[in-house]
Write a protein that holds these residues in place. Structure first.
Motif: not given
Lengths: 495, 251
Positions: B209-234
């Motif tokens: 359900e969740v992708l976790c990392a220790a850096d919000n910059s990478c998460l911003m890029h991954i998260g922005g891609t996730m919502t664009r690809l409509e994965t439902g992950m956060r």
């Protein structure tokens, strides 16, 4: 470097094509991931890998520091062993020397051992202009040559091609260059290799002149070393009457003993083999054994200038294993051609802008062709800190600074086209130097957050084209901290 | 123990919830947290884009703000690596340019005292079980600067494994870069997007359900891609998972 790369567009533009080419992406992904896993296993087998890596780094650094001394020693050793040494300051001089040497023999064709140095100087094209035909005998180089293509990988120049494409190239082109491909050739590796073997054997037996590079040159004995997997190199090194080797001046090691380190680290890093199948060494000439005439062309072509740069010089440690290409996520998607040089991937991104300078569009863009993930540094068997050099060269591009060009110290001006970025960086620095300004900016962003566009203009457009932007929060952390006294009082929401 | 929180300019501006989570977590573990208000940015974006001279005053400012503290904790492997790895290098470069030891001497005190959050928890506080509760399936992406710059190794995974209710699933190709790379995402947008897409597809394949990392910059890029690809992950920062408890669960 090779004229074929002149006028290349900047890396992002060249990469754009590759990213959209699904066949290329699949070929590259498959090839790099396979070799990546094999390399990791081959390296894990060696208990003292970290020590070997450190030893390789030290030997190379020591040699580079005393390069003048070892080059003179090498020249003396090669001459004493019956070889003839030539010095070439740049690609043109090296090409002219080789062409003249071939002409002196009265021959009009040469067989070639796979060599990055001759690719770098565009030797084949230069010989062609002089009416001399050069035949590549390495399987992958042969595929590239027959396909009128350019190499896209240091070790596997045809990595971007799959078996079907290779079958088509052989069937279509081999007859133009000599023995045609067998009738009904399929795309099985054994049949493709056999077709190449038959085609090449004719060349080996006929050629009177061989051209090679070298992986190493041993200063104490004047010995040259080529390591390879196929054995075609050994044919070229032993059968012709005349052998001409074109080698970059950084390829020296002081003693035979030093080879021990690299003959372990190079094959494991490049082909994931414990030992390369063929290690050929030759020292000058020997009556009745091998070529009767041996020429060594020592190539500078920007290397001395690179050596003058105290951060960038570590690129000259490179032993061309290509491990950095195989782990690079950018190379995997952009392909080797996007780097605009015979040296693609991370090492190419630091080597080309040093050997050629940063004046062209492609060379100025190469230091940015990396996310600085550091995977290249981790696998490098001579510990070249590629991310460090990339950042150093970025600085050269945007801020200019002192460099050495053709032996003269010059000060480069900042590259064009970075004005807006420079202004933005300066403005950001100004704001970050003043916490009050940062805070004012944060508050403005928070208060206007409902007005923020979903897509960005200008350089930010590329971001919002494929990714959603993060929403700006109602309250920056520092305001929460102050309002709640470090989270100890009212936890209510921001106003 | 009293530590300074170096939140980073990105977290302060865009991800305040990560900062609040760090404060909650460290306070729960008996650490006194201070947030020096004068802090701004470590200068990494400047340095990595080639503007080393613009990064120098920011590094000096960092040292002025944090120099007196016993320890400096940051929820960013990337900014942590900037201080630990690159500040000494900036000092060396200034020396090589004939500007003396002043910069090196100014920056030296903060270098050994700066810790990435998971490193601080495991190495300094000596805890792996932080008493967290997070009943979700999580996959962990080790960001490049944390992984290779700071050498965080198994620390984040060990912390996650000790979280009650959390199911940790392995991410295929975990060690591969997500493609953010700071200004790389802008300068080489096509390659960056292709790398991000592959990272998200790999994450999706885990069923987490969740992708976790220790850096919000990478998460911003991954998260922005996730919502664009409509994965439902956060995407969730590791600090928020570690701060989550049964009484006050994070989403």
């Amino acid at each position: 470097m090779s004229g074929t790369f002149v006028g290349m567009p900047a890396f992002p533009k060249a990469a754009h094509e590759a990213v959209g080419n699904q066949t290329l992406r699949a070929n590259l992904r498959h090839a790099t991931h396979t070799i990546r896993a094999k390399r990791a296993n081959a390296v894990a087998e060696v208990s003292d890998w970290a020590e070997l890596r450190e030893a390789g780094k030290r030997i190379k650094d020591h040699t580079l520091r005393h390069l003048d001394r070892y080059l003179v020693q090498l020249e003396e050793s090669v001459t004493a062993a019956g070889g003839i040494v030539h010095w070439a300051a740049d690609a043109d001089e090296a090409n002219r020397i080789v062409a003249d040497l071939v002409k002196e023999t009265g021959e009009s064709e040469v067989v070639k051992v796979k060599s990055m140095a001759t690719q770098e100087i565009g030797l084949n094209e230069a010989l062609e202009a002089e009416g001399i035909r050069a035949y590549e005998t390495d399987l992958a180089e042969l595929i590239v040559q027959l396909g009128k293509d350019r190499p896209s990988h240091i070790l596997v120049p045809a990595i971007h091609r799959n078996r079907g494409e290779i079958r088509d190239i052989f069937t279509r082109e081999m007859s133009e260059w000599g023995r045609p491909a067998p009738e009904g050739l399929t795309d099985t590796p054994a049949e493709l290799a056999d077709a190449a073997r038959l085609h090449l054997r004719e060349k080996f037996l006929r050629a009177k002149v061989g051209v090679s590079g070298a992986n190493f040159m041993v200063a104490e004995t004047g010995t040259l070393v080529v390591v390879e997997s196929e054995g075609n190199g050994r044919m070229c090194l032993t059968l012709p009457e005349t052998l001409i080797s074109v080698v970059g001046i950084e390829k020296i090691v002081p003693t035979w003993r030093d080879l021990e380190v690299f003959l372990q680290t190079l094959p494991r890093s490049s082909t994931a083999e414990r030992m390369n199948p063929y290690t050929s060494t030759w020292t000058g000439t020997t009556d009745g054994d091998g070529p009767g005439t041996f020429h060594l062309v020592l190539l500078d072509n920007g290397r001395t200038d690179t050596l003058a740069d105290e951060v960038g010089r570590q690129a000259l440690r490179c032993i061309r294993c290509s491990a950095c290409l195989n782990v690079c996520p950018v190379y995997e998607r952009a392909g080797g051609h996007a780097y605009g040089s015979v040296y693609p991937g991370p090492i190419g991104a630091i080597l080309s802008p040093q050997l050629r300078g940063t004046a062209s569009e492609i060379d100025a863009s190469l230091p940015y062709a990396s996310s600085l993930c550091g995977a290249c540094y981790e696998v490098c068997p001579v510990a070249i800190d590629i991310p460090e050099v990339l950042v150093h060269l970025r600085e050269r591009v945007v801020q200019g600074g002192p460099v050495t060009r053709e032996g003269n110290k010059v000060v480069l001006k900042p590259a064009k086209g970075h004005g807006a970025e420079r202004a933005a960086m300066r403005a950001a620095r100004w704001a970050f130097d003043r916490p009050g300004a940062l805070r004012a900016g944060q508050r403005l962003a928070s208060r206007t957050r409902r007005l923020h566009p979903r897509t960005l203009p200008g350089p930010g457009k590329a971001w919002s084209a494929t990714r959603d932007l993060p929403a700006v929060p109602a309250e920056p952390f520092r305001d929460w901290w102050q309002r709640t006294n470090g989270g100890t009082t009212d936890e209510g929401t921001a106003k | 123990m009293r530590v300074a929180l170096f939140l980073t300019c990105v977290n302060d501006t865009l991800y305040p919830e990560t900062g609040r989570a760090v404060v909650k977590l460290l306070t729960r573990l008996g650490v006194e947290v201070d947030f020096p208000m004068a802090q701004t940015c470590c200068g990494q974006a400047h340095y990595n884009t080639g503007y080393r001279h613009e990064a120098e005053p920011l590094a000096r400012h960092f040292s002025d703000v944090f120099g007196e503290y016993e320890a400096i904790v940051t929820p960013s492997g990337s900014c942590g690596a900037m201080v630990r790895e690159l500040y000494p290098r900036m000092g060396e470069r200034a020396r090589a340019e004939g500007r003396g030891d002043t910069l090196a001497a100014t920056l030296a005190p903060v270098v050994p005292k700066t810790y990435e959050l998971t490193e601080f928890l495991v190495d300094v506080l000596g805890v792996t079980d932080v008493g967290a509760y997070y009943p979700h399936t999580v996959t962990y992406h080790p960001t490049c600067h944390g992984l290779r710059g700071l050498g965080l190794g198994e620390r984040p995974r060990r912390l996650l494994q000790a979280v009650e209710g959390l199911e940790l699933v392995e991410l295929p190709g975990a060690d591969e870069c997500c493609g953010f790379g700071g200004t790389f995402a802008l300068k080489n947008a096509d390659v960056s997007a292709a790398m991000g897409t592959d990272k998200v597809r790999n994450a999706e394949s885990t069923g987490a359900e969740v992708l976790c990392a220790a850096d919000n910059s990478c998460l911003m890029h991954i998260g922005g891609t996730m919502t664009r690809l409509e994965t439902g992950m956060r995407p969730v920062h590791i600090a928020e998972i570690l701060a989550s408890t049964e009484e006050e669960p994070a989403s």
